[in-house]
Scaffold this active site. Sequence first.
Site, PDB file in Angstrom:
ATOM      1  CB  SER A   1      -0.945   0.018   1.201  1.00  0.00           C
ATOM      2  OG  SER A   1      -0.223   0.176   2.405  1.00  0.00           O
TER       3      SER A   1
ATOM      4  CE  LYS B   1      -2.988   2.193   4.840  1.00  0.00           C
ATOM      5  NZ  LYS B   1      -2.905   1.395   3.599  1.00  0.00           N
TER       6      LYS B   1
END
Length: 278
Positions: free
Chosen positions: A132, A180
């Site tokens: 990701s 993230k």
Amino acid sequence: MFRRDKANKEKNKYINNSLVSYLVYDCIFIVILVLSMLFQKRILSFSDIFGSLFGIKNVGLYIFYGCLIIGVLFYTTMIIRTIAMKDSGRLYKIIDNVEKYGDIPIFIVRCVTVILFIMIFVTTPCTVVGSSMNPTFSSGDKVLSFNLVRNYKVGDVVVLEAPNDKGSSNDIENATFYIKRVVGVEGELVEYDRNTNILKIGGREEQGVSIFHWNTMQKQMGLDSNDYDFYIPNNQVLVFGDNRLNSFDSRYFGPIDESTIFGKVYLRIWPFNKFGGF
């Protein structure tokens, strides 16, 4: 007689000094144990993050609490024996042997406890899982997070607790923490143009946001489907993965509370050929 009195004085001095030392160390271990109970959520998160380094869940938890329990038991025992040995030469010999042979093991326990305490509250190593964050980070990269940051800025890469609302089918859906990038902070306007499918956060365009993502974000915010914008609530941030094609992030679970952020990633330590900042 004089020698005996001098020996007794030396013995009592030694006992008193030892007692103070043991009391201090015992209090330190007890205080750390109490703090770990008060910040149990952070301890558990640390355990999952630290465990990712070795592929063993809760390994950090076992080591940390094991050291704390050993430390408390050791120094409590030493305190009791030190008090008792004032009236017994035999106990004096026992304590002398226990101290002699226990110095190295308890020194190791103290060091490990301090190191783990620093890892929990100051800086924590963790392993990137999944794709990701490509191309910034690859799966298997090991990074360090700084855990004393509280004012997060746009562009910061953070380690956060996995939200309870999981709707992803990618390779990290069962992870207990995510890595993230912060793309929006409290007070910033988030607006979506349905005609061009462009999302703007604080005036900055963000790629990889479809009408489906926007509707999902609206639902997470409790907004009507006709709303075209919202402000990020206080003490919350929006986080996206750099790999927008394969990232379960705020496009699915909306803004997250800053309290769920474990720390800010500041250094890559593995692989060595990529060591340093990013």
